[in-house]
Design a protein around this motif. Structure first.
Motif, PDB file in Angstrom:
ATOM      1  N   LEU A 247      -3.904   9.496  16.670  1.00 53.34           N
ATOM      2  CA  LEU A 247      -2.412   9.518  16.523  1.00 53.34           C
ATOM      3  C   LEU A 247      -1.497  10.241  15.913  1.00 53.34           C
ATOM      4  O   LEU A 247      -0.547  10.301  15.447  1.00 53.34           O
ATOM      5  N   GLY A 248      -2.710  10.872  14.978  1.00 47.91           N
ATOM      6  CA  GLY A 248      -1.356  11.941  14.326  1.00 47.91           C
ATOM      7  C   GLY A 248      -0.365  13.058  15.247  1.00 47.91           C
ATOM      8  O   GLY A 248      -0.004  13.581  14.988  1.00 47.91           O
ATOM      9  N   HIS A 249      -1.653  13.248  16.696  1.00 53.52           N
ATOM     10  CA  HIS A 249      -1.437  14.645  17.192  1.00 53.52           C
ATOM     11  C   HIS A 249       0.056  13.842  17.887  1.00 53.52           C
ATOM     12  O   HIS A 249       1.121  13.832  19.106  1.00 53.52           O
ATOM     13  N   TRP A 250      -0.415  12.134  18.113  1.00 53.48           N
ATOM     14  CA  TRP A 250       1.058  11.140  19.001  1.00 53.48           C
ATOM     15  C   TRP A 250       2.635  11.454  18.035  1.00 53.48           C
ATOM     16  O   TRP A 250       3.285  11.676  18.617  1.00 53.48           O
ATOM     17  N   TYR A 251       2.390  10.848  16.652  1.00 49.99           N
ATOM     18  CA  TYR A 251       3.382  11.251  16.323  1.00 49.99           C
ATOM     19  C   TYR A 251       3.530  12.594  16.021  1.00 49.99           C
ATOM     20  O   TYR A 251       5.271  13.283  15.108  1.00 49.99           O
ATOM     21  N   ALA A 252       3.266  13.553  16.284  1.00 52.44           N
ATOM     22  CA  ALA A 252       3.398  15.620  15.705  1.00 52.44           C
ATOM     23  C   ALA A 252       4.739  15.668  17.007  1.00 52.44           C
ATOM     24  O   ALA A 252       5.275  16.624  16.869  1.00 52.44           O
ATOM     25  N   GLN A 253       4.007  14.951  18.429  1.00 54.98           N
ATOM     26  CA  GLN A 253       5.202  15.835  19.385  1.00 54.98           C
ATOM     27  C   GLN A 253       6.360  15.692  19.580  1.00 54.98           C
ATOM     28  O   GLN A 253       7.389  16.462  19.526  1.00 54.98           O
ATOM     29  N   PRO A 254       7.630  14.505  19.268  1.00 56.33           N
ATOM     30  CA  PRO A 254       8.974  14.792  18.512  1.00 56.33           C
ATOM     31  C   PRO A 254       9.409  16.337  18.175  1.00 56.33           C
ATOM     32  O   PRO A 254      10.249  17.066  17.737  1.00 56.33           O
ATOM     33  N   GLY A 255       8.662  16.767  16.614  1.00 54.93           N
ATOM     34  CA  GLY A 255       8.416  18.131  16.349  1.00 54.93           C
ATOM     35  C   GLY A 255       7.910  19.168  16.893  1.00 54.93           C
ATOM     36  O   GLY A 255       8.497  19.870  16.679  1.00 54.93           O
ATOM     37  N   ARG A 256       7.079  18.616  17.575  1.00 53.48           N
ATOM     38  CA  ARG A 256       6.153  20.178  19.000  1.00 53.48           C
ATOM     39  C   ARG A 256       7.691  20.727  19.457  1.00 53.48           C
ATOM     40  O   ARG A 256       7.703  21.382  19.866  1.00 53.48           O
ATOM     41  N   ILE A 257       7.812  19.599  19.805  1.00 50.37           N
ATOM     42  CA  ILE A 257       9.191  19.303  21.429  1.00 50.37           C
ATOM     43  C   ILE A 257      10.192  20.326  20.581  1.00 50.37           C
ATOM     44  O   ILE A 257      11.108  21.526  21.027  1.00 50.37           O
ATOM     45  N   ALA A 258      10.587  19.824  19.542  1.00 45.15           N
ATOM     46  CA  ALA A 258      11.588  20.369  18.868  1.00 45.15           C
ATOM     47  C   ALA A 258      11.604  21.218  18.604  1.00 45.15           C
ATOM     48  O   ALA A 258      13.026  22.968  18.465  1.00 45.15           O
ATOM     49  N   TRP A 259      10.952  22.078  18.546  1.00 40.90           N
ATOM     50  CA  TRP A 259      10.394  23.093  17.454  1.00 40.90           C
ATOM     51  C   TRP A 259      10.075  24.643  19.232  1.00 40.90           C
ATOM     52  O   TRP A 259      10.997  25.319  18.990  1.00 40.90           O
ATOM     53  N   ARG A 260       9.359  24.090  19.922  1.00 48.54           N
ATOM     54  CA  ARG A 260       9.561  24.842  21.309  1.00 48.54           C
ATOM     55  C   ARG A 260      11.094  24.875  21.905  1.00 48.54           C
ATOM     56  O   ARG A 260      11.583  25.901  22.099  1.00 48.54           O
TER      57      ARG A 260
END
Length: 395
Positions: A247-260
């Motif tokens: 669940l934490g990994h799922w909700y962190a995906q938009p932030g990770r994509i923006a960081w990349r």
């Protein structure tokens, strides 16, 4: 007067019998032929005896070797880590799951990532005008897909490379799994067994209902050690580690994509600025630094926490591994789990030896930061935490 006709001669009713054939004279027997004269028999003279060679001494002959019996395959039941899977009555606990401290810690540590992702989703929703709030709400509700069985199956198949077991593999896995769940008081049908086509010793607790084991673990481990591996992964599910991490990994995906995206854009701008010399590089650094400073100050330094999150999450992950080890040990699988850890350690040593040989004999040293980012404790730490259970009598 009329004349009487003449009488005709009367013939006898029986025909006359033929007369017997005449008797011919019998010829006399021919005289016997004269026999050949008898000559005296002459016996050939016996050959003179030849001198006989001396007879070789007779040695006792060895008895013929007994026929060798075909090699019998080893009996799996003779292995010290073999367990009986003929479990009788099963007591199912009322509390099937719980959320332990490591699961709560994982959720709390994912909170900065969640807020950054919420900020990114909010910026994207501005492009949808009045429907922007719908985009945000849909993203918040999407976390429920973690517990959706078809979504779990897609994650297991596409991201983790798992597959459903064949009937033969299921016949081997299910008795062991029933023994594990019987000891834990867990309903076995709440979870699904999957297989990874890998020759390494590994297993995984995925999503909310998936237990995956490698083909090597299924075919090469005794059933007691395979049960220890499954009990370890069940500990992740029972403690809430699997669903909390996903669940934490799922909700962190938009932030990770923006960081990349920002990282790639910054790299591109930096390479372009080098064409204008040092002045262009300095301008770009000042602009990016100003944006970063404004972001940190407006969000009260929250983005700085994101930089430390991987190390904190790795520490929580190592703790969750120790908790899963304890869960397997509490079910009576401590000796089997220790044997599995030894095999894992030997596998790691072979990998390190291969890397050292490929590096010209120079051993590759792991940096301190990479150790802090490791999601699993080292071999000796895990064995140290198993010692209290290894000294207890068997289950």
């Amino acid at each position: 007067m009329t004349q009487q006709p003449p009488e005709y001669p009367q013939y006898p009713t029986q025909p006359p019998q033929p007369s017997a054939p005449p008797q011919y004279p019998q010829s006399a027997e021919p005289p016997p032929y004269p026999q050949a004269p008898q000559y005296p028999a002459q016996t050939p003279p016996a050959p003179p005896p030849y001198p006989q060679a001396a007879q070789a001494p007779q040695y006792p002959m060895a008895p013929p070797p007994a026929p060798s019996a075909p090699p019998t395959p080893p009996d799996p039941a003779a292995h010290p880590h073999h367990i009986s899977t003929d479990h009788g009555r099963v007591h199912i606990r009322r509390d099937q799951r719980r959320t332990d401290a490591t699961a709560v810690g994982s959720l709390l540590l994912h909170l900065p990532n969640f807020l950054c992702s919420l900020f990114v989703v909010g910026l994207v929703s501005l492009f949808f005008g009045g429907f922007g709030i719908v985009v945000v709400l849909a993203w918040l509700a999407s976390g429920a897909l973690v517990f959706h069985r078809p979504t779990e199956s897609a994650v297991a198949r596409r991201l983790l490379g798992l597959r459903y077991p064949t009937p033969q593999e299921r016949a081997k896995l299910e008795p062991v799994w029933r023994e594990v769940t019987a000891r834990a008081g867990i309903e076995a049908r709440n979870y699904e067994l999957w297989v990874e086509d890998s020759d390494s010793l590994n297993a995984v607790a995925a999503a909310g209902h998936i237990i995956g084991v490698t083909r090597f673990a299924m075919n090469e481990l005794p059933n007691g050690e395979l049960a220890a591996v499954m009990a370890h992964e069940l500990g992740h599910h029972v403690g809430g580690h699997a669903w909390a991490g996903l669940l934490g990994h799922w909700y962190a995906q938009p932030g990770r994509i923006a960081w990349r995206v920002l990282k790639a854009f910054s790299g591109f701008v930096f390479h372009v600025s080098r064409a204008f010399g040092c002045i262009g590089v300095a301008v770009i650094v000042m602009v990016i630094g100003s944006i970063a400073l404004a972001t940190i100050s407006s969000l009260y330094g929250l983005p700085l926490l994101v930089l430390a999150m991987p190390y904190a999450l790795a520490a929580v992950g190592r703790r969750s591994e120790l908790r899963a080890d304890e869960h397997a040990a509490e079910l009576g699988f401590a000796p089997m789990l220790a044997a599995v850890l030894d095999k894992l350690h030997q596998q790691e040593q072979r990998t390190e030896a291969a890397l050292t040989a490929a590096n010209g004999g120079v051993k590759l040293e792991e940096s301190a930061l990479s150790k802090l980012l490791s999601s699993h404790p080292d071999h000796y730490t895990r064995l140290h935490h198993l010692q209290p259970y290894l000294r207890q009598p068997p289950y």
